[in-house]
Design a protein around this motif. Structure first.
Motif, PDB file in Angstrom:
ATOM      1  N   ASN A   1      36.992 -69.187 -11.028  1.00 12.56           N
ATOM      2  CA  ASN A   1      36.670 -68.493 -12.264  1.00 12.56           C
ATOM      3  C   ASN A   1      37.777 -68.430 -13.301  1.00 12.56           C
ATOM      4  O   ASN A   1      37.512 -68.232 -14.468  1.00 12.56           O
ATOM      5  CB  ASN A   1      36.235 -67.064 -11.946  1.00 12.56           C
ATOM      6  CG  ASN A   1      34.930 -67.056 -11.180  1.00 12.56           C
ATOM      7  OD1 ASN A   1      34.071 -67.894 -11.409  1.00 12.56           O
ATOM      8  ND2 ASN A   1      34.790 -66.116 -10.267  1.00 12.56           N
ATOM      9  N   THR A   2      39.025 -68.552 -12.915  1.00  8.26           N
ATOM     10  CA  THR A   2      40.112 -68.395 -13.876  1.00  8.26           C
ATOM     11  C   THR A   2      40.836 -69.717 -14.085  1.00  8.26           C
ATOM     12  O   THR A   2      40.770 -70.623 -13.253  1.00  8.26           O
ATOM     13  CB  THR A   2      41.131 -67.348 -13.392  1.00  8.26           C
ATOM     14  OG1 THR A   2      41.805 -67.873 -12.241  1.00  8.26           O
ATOM     15  CG2 THR A   2      40.470 -66.018 -13.074  1.00  8.26           C
TER      16      THR A   2
ATOM     17  N   VAL B   1      36.274 -75.214 -14.064  1.00 13.82           N
ATOM     18  CA  VAL B   1      35.791 -73.963 -13.487  1.00 13.82           C
ATOM     19  C   VAL B   1      34.677 -74.264 -12.491  1.00 13.82           C
ATOM     20  O   VAL B   1      34.579 -73.621 -11.452  1.00 13.82           O
ATOM     21  CB  VAL B   1      35.323 -73.001 -14.601  1.00 13.82           C
ATOM     22  CG1 VAL B   1      34.587 -71.814 -14.039  1.00 13.82           C
ATOM     23  CG2 VAL B   1      36.516 -72.535 -15.415  1.00 13.82           C
TER      24      VAL B   1
ATOM     25  N   VAL C   1      41.813 -73.007 -11.614  1.00 15.94           N
ATOM     26  CA  VAL C   1      41.608 -74.394 -12.041  1.00 15.94           C
ATOM     27  C   VAL C   1      42.941 -75.140 -12.021  1.00 15.94           C
ATOM     28  O   VAL C   1      43.024 -76.284 -11.568  1.00 15.94           O
ATOM     29  CB  VAL C   1      40.942 -74.451 -13.436  1.00 15.94           C
ATOM     30  CG1 VAL C   1      40.749 -75.878 -13.890  1.00 15.94           C
ATOM     31  CG2 VAL C   1      39.602 -73.722 -13.414  1.00 15.94           C
TER      32      VAL C   1
END
Length: 174
Positions: A147-148, A142, A152
């Motif tokens: 963010n998710t 991350v 990633v």
């Protein structure tokens, strides 16, 4: 008495359902989680995590040269080697034919890079004269990707394919 029988039947049915759900989310060959589990449970998680995406080098050549039994053995060997390198909280997923996805909660970039090295050493340790196993590995966290887990994953996938191109450029064993 009828209530007791109903309760026993309900308990048996719940146990069967739990068993079927577990089988539905596991890869029969390697015992790892499968892509369905990733898509339905893991993918939408947000939080500090690292991902290692691994693709067995020259797997198709192994299958074509030595047969599907050798390919199955390679997949089982890789899954076992990876399990020897990870924490209980990490999720090992057989994402595709010869592709494994490792989701590591609460993993920063430095730890992910250390894990990548551990995975390489673990795979090298299970290789012998009969079976040489290597994998192209892409890691991301991350911290480095967004963010998710989907963010990633995309970065890890890019990193894995960059490495795979380098492996093919210098030649690899299967």
């Amino acid at each position: 008495k009828q209530k007791a029988q109903f309760a026993q039947t309900a308990a048996r049915n719940m146990e069967k359902e739990k068993h079927y759900r577990q089988r539905l989310n596991r890869d029969a060959l390697t015992g790892t989680y499968n892509r369905r589990y990733y898509e339905e449970v893991v993918r939408n998680n947000i939080g500090p995590a690292g991902i290692a995406l691994m693709d067995i080098d020259d797997f198709k050549i192994c299958n074509d040269t030595y047969g599907h039994h050798a390919g199955d053995l390679a997949l089982e060997t890789v899954a076992k080697a990876i399990r020897g390198c990870i924490r209980e909280t990490d999720l090992l997923i057989r994402y595709g034919g010869d592709e494994f996805l490792l989701v590591c909660p609460h993993t920063d970039n430095e730890s992910a890079l250390g894990l990548e090295q551990d995975l390489r050493l673990g795979l090298a340790a299970v290789s012998d004269e009969a079976l040489t196993v290597s994998a192209s590995i892409g890691v991301a966290t991350v911290e480095t990707a967004g963010n998710t887990l989907a963010d990633v994953y995309r970065v890890a996938d890019h990193n894995m394919y960059r490495e795979k191109r380098m492996v093919h450029a210098r030649g690899a064993d299967c």
